[in-house]
Motif scaffolding. Sequence first.
Motif, PDB file in Angstrom:
ATOM      1  N   ILE A 132       0.578   4.439 -11.169  1.00 14.20           N
ATOM      2  CA  ILE A 132      -0.710   4.582 -11.850  1.00 14.20           C
ATOM      3  C   ILE A 132      -1.832   4.018 -10.989  1.00 14.20           C
ATOM      4  CG2 ILE A 132      -2.074   3.887 -13.861  1.00 14.20           C
ATOM      5  CD1 ILE A 132       0.606   3.953 -15.454  1.00 14.20           C
ATOM      6  N   SER A 133      -1.643   2.805 -10.472  1.00 12.45           N
ATOM      7  CA  SER A 133      -2.687   2.218  -9.621  1.00 12.45           C
ATOM      8  C   SER A 133      -2.812   2.987  -8.310  1.00 12.45           C
ATOM      9  CB  SER A 133      -2.424   0.730  -9.356  1.00 12.45           C
ATOM     10  OG  SER A 133      -1.216   0.539  -8.656  1.00 12.45           O
ATOM     11  N   ALA A 134      -1.704   3.512  -7.793  1.00 14.80           N
ATOM     12  CA  ALA A 134      -1.762   4.311  -6.560  1.00 14.80           C
ATOM     13  C   ALA A 134      -2.580   5.578  -6.778  1.00 14.80           C
ATOM     14  CB  ALA A 134      -0.355   4.665  -6.088  1.00 14.80           C
ATOM     15  N   LEU A 135      -2.343   6.265  -7.892  1.00 17.15           N
ATOM     16  CA  LEU A 135      -3.079   7.496  -8.184  1.00 17.15           C
ATOM     17  C   LEU A 135      -4.570   7.229  -8.359  1.00 17.15           C
ATOM     18  CD1 LEU A 135      -0.608   9.177 -10.702  1.00 17.15           C
ATOM     19  CD2 LEU A 135      -0.989   9.760  -8.305  1.00 17.15           C
ATOM     20  N   GLU A 136      -4.903   6.186  -9.088  1.00 14.31           N
ATOM     21  CA  GLU A 136      -6.314   5.838  -9.284  1.00 14.31           C
ATOM     22  C   GLU A 136      -6.986   5.529  -7.951  1.00 14.31           C
ATOM     23  OE1 GLU A 136      -6.258   2.603 -12.052  1.00 14.31           O
ATOM     24  OE2 GLU A 136      -5.782   3.905 -13.750  1.00 14.31           O
TER      25      GLU A 136
END
Length: 163
Positions: free
Chosen positions: A129-133
């Motif tokens: 999730i943090s990687a995608l953001e």
Amino acid sequence: MKLLVAIILLFSCSNKPETMGRDDEVLVFISSEDREILEPFIYDLFDEVYITPQEEKEFKVKFKKPGSFNEFLKHPNLLCISIKNPVDSTGDVLGKHLVQDQEKNEIIVFKDPYARNQSLAVVNHFDSISALESLKKNKKWIVDEFRDSWEDRILVELMVSDR
């Protein structure tokens, strides 16, 4: 200004080799576990297209296993992505090795790490999730870094061919 940069690049004292490989290709080093999650978003990262008689992507993405990283140290465009959760033994080790003490930065771009006019981007995140953001938020910056290195290689080639 670009001419000045090209001249400096051309005559700078560097013992690093020239890059070897396709300028329009980004090699993505990612574990199979992380790739399953992030692959569509990596393609979206490099979705810019040239409109010619036939549409052509500005950068073509090629996936590689993290263990093969040392075979491609002269390639112009390298992208290493590692997410810590899920845990894997390949991508996480490579990502940690490349950034060592700089873990506070989730995305780091290195200029000329192994060869001249080369870009290496390292993306380290705790989860998908943090990687995608972060990839969405920093898309323009990441792509611009690869694009700038490509333009530098073109300028050097033009300067060399004019001699």
